[in-house]
Design a protein around this motif. Sequence first.
Motif, PDB file in Angstrom:
ATOM      1  N   ASP A 125     -11.165   0.066   7.463  1.00 61.02           N
ATOM      2  CA  ASP A 125     -10.937  -1.090   7.093  1.00 61.02           C
ATOM      3  C   ASP A 125     -12.491  -1.871   6.664  1.00 61.02           C
ATOM      4  O   ASP A 125     -12.225  -3.091   6.213  1.00 61.02           O
ATOM      5  N   ARG A 181      -5.709  -1.678   6.400  1.00 61.81           N
ATOM      6  CA  ARG A 181      -4.984  -0.636   5.785  1.00 61.81           C
ATOM      7  C   ARG A 181      -5.037   0.598   6.658  1.00 61.81           C
ATOM      8  O   ARG A 181      -4.339   1.438   6.280  1.00 61.81           O
ATOM      9  N   SER A 182      -5.658   0.630   7.843  1.00 62.63           N
ATOM     10  CA  SER A 182      -5.660   1.746   8.788  1.00 62.63           C
ATOM     11  C   SER A 182      -4.284   1.872   9.386  1.00 62.63           C
ATOM     12  O   SER A 182      -3.663   0.716   9.415  1.00 62.63           O
ATOM     13  N   LEU A 206     -12.617  -3.048   3.044  1.00 62.60           N
ATOM     14  CA  LEU A 206     -11.722  -3.905   2.935  1.00 62.60           C
ATOM     15  C   LEU A 206     -12.156  -5.480   3.201  1.00 62.60           C
ATOM     16  O   LEU A 206     -11.953  -6.350   2.535  1.00 62.60           O
ATOM     17  N   VAL A 211       0.945  -1.085   0.140  1.00 64.52           N
ATOM     18  CA  VAL A 211      -0.057  -0.126  -0.011  1.00 64.52           C
ATOM     19  C   VAL A 211       1.020   1.475  -0.013  1.00 64.52           C
ATOM     20  O   VAL A 211       2.243   1.213   0.663  1.00 64.52           O
ATOM     21  N   HIS A 265       2.289  -2.847   4.305  1.00 62.33           N
ATOM     22  CA  HIS A 265       1.451  -3.816   3.995  1.00 62.33           C
ATOM     23  C   HIS A 265       0.016  -3.729   4.700  1.00 62.33           C
ATOM     24  O   HIS A 265      -0.054  -3.144   5.825  1.00 62.33           O
ATOM     25  N   GLU A 266      -1.016  -4.245   3.902  1.00 65.40           N
ATOM     26  CA  GLU A 266      -2.322  -4.068   4.088  1.00 65.40           C
ATOM     27  C   GLU A 266      -2.648  -5.501   4.878  1.00 65.40           C
ATOM     28  O   GLU A 266      -4.058  -5.628   4.954  1.00 65.40           O
ATOM     29  N   ARG A 267      -1.707  -6.515   5.168  1.00 61.45           N
ATOM     30  CA  ARG A 267      -2.396  -7.664   5.702  1.00 61.45           C
ATOM     31  C   ARG A 267      -1.291  -8.196   6.449  1.00 61.45           C
ATOM     32  O   ARG A 267       0.140  -8.155   6.057  1.00 61.45           O
ATOM     33  N   ARG A 322      -1.843  -1.198  10.806  1.00 60.97           N
ATOM     34  CA  ARG A 322      -0.582  -1.197  10.206  1.00 60.97           C
ATOM     35  C   ARG A 322       0.506  -1.100  11.245  1.00 60.97           C
ATOM     36  O   ARG A 322       1.721  -1.410  11.134  1.00 60.97           O
TER      37      ARG A 322
END
Length: 448
Positions: free
Chosen positions: A305, A134-135, A308, A10, A125-127, A139
């Motif tokens: 989030d 992605r908040s 998502l 991201v 990264h978002e995971r 993160r």
Amino acid sequence: MSAPENMTEVLHADVARFPRARLTVVKGPDKGTEVVLEGQMVVIGSDEGCGLRLNDSSVSRKHVELSGGPGGYRLRDLRSTNGVFIEGLQVIEARLIDKVRLNIGRSELRFEPDRHEIQWPLSPHERFGDVLGRSTAMRRSFALLERAAPTESSIVLEGEAGTGKEVLARAIADKSARKEMPFVVVDCTSTEALLDSDLFGHDVSNSRPTARPGAFEEATQGTLYLDEVAELPAQLQARVLRAMETKEIKRPGQGGTVKVDVRVIASTQKDLEAEVKAGRFREDLFFKLSVFRVRVPPLRERPEDISLLVRHFEGKSKPAAPISEETVEMLSRHDWPGNVRELRNVLERLAAFPDLGAGAIARALGKTVEEDESSGARLRQEATRQLLSLPYHEAKDRVLESFEKTYLLEHLKAANGVVTRAAQRAGLPRQSVHRMLRRLGIGANEEP
């Protein structure tokens, strides 16, 4: 350099900045007490387990929650009896940026940011494993876990039921040198006798015709996950500490001692440091466990989030018709006290039971179905179209599976995520519930 497996890049800044703050009691029985806020969540109330305990009879046991991050500090009334007042105005939720005075019961507190700036490293990264976000809050957690996972250090994951602590624990194990070795889960809410057996094994007896090794032995060279570790009885806290320090346990009966090599990951819904201050948890075990201490934020602190997560669950179920943006917007306006577990539950209701799904979403928004008739009708039509587009047996299987998930998840929610209590509520053996959860792809005590 390519992104690590199961991670998505991201494009955001890799550091979040916000001011440190002080919370000082300026009036009341605890005048002079002060807490330095550096982004952690602090619960204020009269309960011994609160981060800031007030000896004020007009203060609720858990009165108000204060958590920090970029954009300031977020205050939320925890359904207190006498409310929270800022400069004389009652508030349910507020963002604190400047110096203000809070009135809680007969106590007055001063919130004051200082000049010192807190910097949070953020993951790009978002995971992390199967947990998405992605908040900034997520993160931040991912950044800590990415650093901790490859080490051999113990980790404590703190967060509410349904935030995904067990899923994160499995991801930590998968990103360590122990990834091919056993991952053993122990539910610390069990009775002391059962916990003793689960952790250290049992010998042959009238009630147990077969000897069995405990989790410490079963997890050797792998990872031992202690779920709800704050519930460990005092005697077992001492034995767990000794096992971690000496790397050996005494087998029950005449089995002698055996060497064990485990990495311990623990989780808790409680503030473990506050439990130590209240005398309910050993300080030496707290320090042994919390080499890394990571807070998993609730969904209400990361509403960005929700979209998502909705699309993620939608992709896994592959419905005939996509969930509308209007529905996603409706879902994004709810606090989700049951966190990701509750969100997934509502989405499954929406897909399998149109009327129930509409009612659940209406309740989530603080409305009755009648108040939200037009939106409810659209939701029912959308869910019905999805079911009718499937062959009969596939639609039937989906409805039955969704019923089982809905039934179990409702009992888990009512039991605060504790499988043993949920099994008692459902009138089922604990092991049967564990088997059903595994078959349905639901992690015991946590969900992604």
